[in-house]
Design an enzyme around this catalytic site. Structure first.
Site, short mmCIF file in Angstrom:
data_model
loop_
_atom_site.label_atom_id
_atom_site.label_comp_id
_atom_site.label_asym_id
_atom_site.label_seq_id
_atom_site.Cartn_x
_atom_site.Cartn_y
_atom_site.Cartn_z
N HIS A 119 55.69 -11.72 140.38
CA HIS A 119 54.38 -11.89 139.76
C HIS A 119 53.62 -10.57 139.60
CE1 HIS A 119 54.71 -16.28 140.27
NE2 HIS A 119 53.76 -16.34 139.37
N ASN A 168 54.89 -24.32 136.07
CA ASN A 168 55.79 -23.21 135.74
C ASN A 168 57.23 -23.59 136.07
OD1 ASN A 168 56.49 -20.71 134.79
ND2 ASN A 168 55.29 -19.54 136.25
#
Length: 495
Positions: A349, A318
Site C-alpha cells: 500500500h 478490494n
C-alpha cells in the site's frame, strides 16, 4: 483527480470501440494486443506525464529477469524487484514530493502492475517448474505453461482497460479474452444438476455496464455531498473528544468511515465497467440463466456494508488484491501466514506510517475475530431467532472494529493516529489481546504439506469436477481442453 476521471471516461468509450470494431472475430490477437497496449500507455502519459515511464521500466526489467533467471527462481527475483521498485517510487513521492496528498499519483497504477508482475511470475513458476501434483487446485487452474512474449507481457501489464485503476486479473483470463476463445459455461438446471453448455457468441455487457455506471453516479454524488460534511479528522477534534459521549463518538466514527468508502466504490466500479464494456469480465450464467459480469469485480457493496465478521468485510473489499495476497503470500507462507500477509499488504500500500498501524491492528482484530467465531458461533446458529440476534450483534461489532482499525489508514501519520487511539484508551486493542488470552485459537491448516487443506470443501469439489471431466471426454481434443481449463478457473473464482 480530474485527469483520472477524464482518462477513465475516455477508456470507457475506447472499450466500447474496442469491443465493436476490434472484436476477436474480426481482428487478430496481435492487433488487439498492440492497440490495447498503445492506448494504455497513451492514457498513462496523459494522466501522469513522463512518470509513466516507470510503468514501462518496471515491466521491462521484470520481463528481463524472467528470461535470464529461469523458471526455478524467477518468481522470487521478480517479487523482490517489483515490490522494491514500487517502494522506492512511493518513498520518493511521499517524502520528497508531496506528503499527504490524495491526488492521483503514478504509484497507484504501479501497485496494480506490481500485482500483475508477481502473480504472473508465480503462475509461470507453478506451470513450468513445479510438479502438477504439488499444486493446489487453484494454482493448477492458474498455472501458465509457456513464457509470454514481450508484447503479451506489456499488454497484460499496461492495457488501457486496467492501467489506471486495475483491477488485477489473471494472465490466462486476459489472454483468453484477447484471443477470443469460447468459454465453457455451466448452468444449473432446475433439478440441481450441472448442464454443460458452450457459448459461441459473446453475451452483451450493456446491462451490466449500465448498472455499474449507475452505482458510480450514486457513489460520486454521495462523495461530493455527504463525505465532505463528515470528515474522518473530526474524530480527533479536541472539542469533540471533550464534549461528546462514547456512544456519540462511536456512531460518528462509523458514519465518517462509511462516508469515506464511496470514492473507492466509484473508482473500482468504473474500472470494472470499463473492462466489461470491452467484453472482459464475463463469468458465465447463474442458475436463472442471467449473465454474470463479475469475474474481476473488486468489491461487493452490499456484503461490505452488512458484513457480520472481519473476514467477511475483507473478503468483499478490494477482492482482487485479497486474492493476490492469498496466492503469492498466504498459501505459500511457511509460518504465521496471517501476519506475513498483513505485512505484505502494508508494504504494497505504501510508506505512510498509518498504513502499518492499520495493518498491525488488523492482525490483532483478525485473530481475535477468528478465535471468537471458532469458539462461540456454534452456540447461536441452531435457532433462526437467536441467529438473527447474533448476526445483528456481530454486524455492530464488525462495523465498529473495521472503523476503529482503518482510522490510521485515512489519517496517514503517527501523531493523529495515536491521538485517536489514546482517546479511545486503545480499547479494542486491549479487548483483542484479552480474547486471544481467553479463547484458544485453533491452528489453521497451513501445516498441510501441499496446502490442500487451506480450503478443503471447494478444493475437493474442484478435484471431483476435474476427474469427472477427464473421464467423460477425450484429452486429445485441444479445443475442449482449453475450455475445460477455463471452466476450472471460473469454478475456483466462484468459490
Amino acid at each position: 483527480q480530474v485527469n483520472f476521471v477524464v482518462c477513465q471516461l475516455f477508456a470507457l468509450l475506447a472499450a466500447v470501440w474496442f469491443r465493436t470494431y476490434l472484436h476477436s472475430s474480426k481482428t487478430s490477437p496481435f492487433i488487439r494486443h498492440v492497440v490495447a497496449t498503445l492506448l494504455g500507455l497513451y492514457l498513462a502519459l496523459f494522466c501522469f506525464g513522463w512518470y509513466a515511464l516507470h510503468f514501462v521500466i518496471q515491466s521491462g526489467i521484470s520481463y528481463y529477469i524472467m528470461i535470464i533467471i529461469g523458471v526455478e527462481n524467477m518468481h522470487k527475483y521478480c517479487f523482490v524487484f517489483a515490490l522494491g521498485y514500487l517502494t522506492v517510487c512511493q518513498i520518493t513521492r511521499v517524502y520528497i514530493f508531496d506528503y499527504g496528498q490524495y491526488s492521483a499519483d503514478f504509484s497507484g497504477p504501479m501497485m496494480i502492475i506490481t500485482q500483475k508482475i508477481t502473480s504472473l511470475a508465480f503462475e509461470i513458476h507453478d506451470g513450468m517448474f513445479r510438479k502438477n501434483e504439488d499444486l493446489t487446485p487453484s494454482q493448477r487452474c492458474l498455472a501458465v505453461r509457456r513464457m509470454p512474449s514481450l508484447l503479451e507481457y506489456l499488454s497484460y501489464n499496461c492495457n488501457f482497460m486496467g492501467i489506471l485503476a486495475g483491477p488485477l486479473c489473471s494472465y490466462k483470463d486476459y489472454i483468453t479474452f484477447i484471443e477470443g476463445r469460447s468459454y465453457q459455461l455451466q448452468q444449473s438446471e432446475a433439478n440441481g444438476k450441472e448442464d454443460t453448455k458452450y457459448e459461441q457468441t459473446d453475451p452483451s455487457p450493456n446491462i451490466a455496464v449500465a448498472q455499474k455506471l449507475l452505482i458510480c453516479g450514486l457513489s460520486l454524488l454521495f462523495h461530493m455531498t455527504i463525505t465532505k460534511t463528515l470528515p474522518v479528522e473530526y474524530n480527533i477534534d479536541d472539542n469533540f473528544r471533550a464534549t461528546a459521549s462514547w456512544p456519540v463518538r462511536f456512531f460518528y466514527l462509523y458514519v465518517s468511515l462509511m462516508a469515506a468508502r464511496p470514492k473507492y466504490y466509484f473508482a473500482w466500479t468504473l474500472a470494472d465497467a470499463i473492462n466489461n464494456a470491452a467484453g472482459f469480465g464475463f463469468r458465465g450464467y447463474d442458475k436463472n440463466g442471467v449473465t454474470r459480469w463479475d469475474l474481476i469485480s473488486n468489491l461487493r457493496i452490499q456484503q461490505i456494508e452488512f458484513s457480520t465478521s472481519f473476514k467477511m468485510f475483507l473478503d468483499n473489499w478490494n477482492i482482487q488484491t485479497a486474492l493476490w495476497l492469498k496466492r503469492v503470500c498466504y498459501e505459500r507462507a511457511t509460518f504465521s501466514p496471517t501476519i506475513q500477509t498483513f505485512i505484505l499488504s502494508a508494504i504494497w500500500h505504501g510508506v505512510y506510517p498509518g498504513y502499518y498501524l492499520t495493518f498491525l491492528t488488523g492482525v490483532l482484530m483478525t485473530l481475535a475475530a477468528r478465535a471468537i467465531r471458532n469458539n462461540i458461533r456454534h452456540y447461536f446458529v441452531e435457532s433462526p431467532a437467536v441467529k438473527l440476534c447474533y448476526d445483528i450483534v456481530t454486524w455492530m461489532a464488525t462495523q465498529a472494529a473495521i472503523s476503529y482499525t482503518v482510522v490510521p489508514f485515512v489519517l496517514l501519520s503517527v501523531k493523529p493516529s495515536f491521538t485517536f487511539y489514546s482517546s479511545c484508551y486503545f480499547c479494542l486493542h486491549i479487548a483483542s489481546i484479552l480474547v486471544l488470552l481467553v479463547f484458544p485459537l485453533k491452528r489453521t491448516q497451513k501445516g498441510c504439506k501441499k496446502h490442500e487443506c487451506v480450503q478443503p470443501v471447494w478444493s475437493r469439489k474442484l478435484e471431483e469436477e476435474s476427474l469427472l471431466q477427464k473421464n467423460s471426454y477425450s484429452p486429445t481434443n485441444n479445443s475442449f481442453s482449453q475450455k475445460q481449463e477455463i471452466t476450472c478457473r471460473y469454478q475456483a473464482l466462484k468459490q
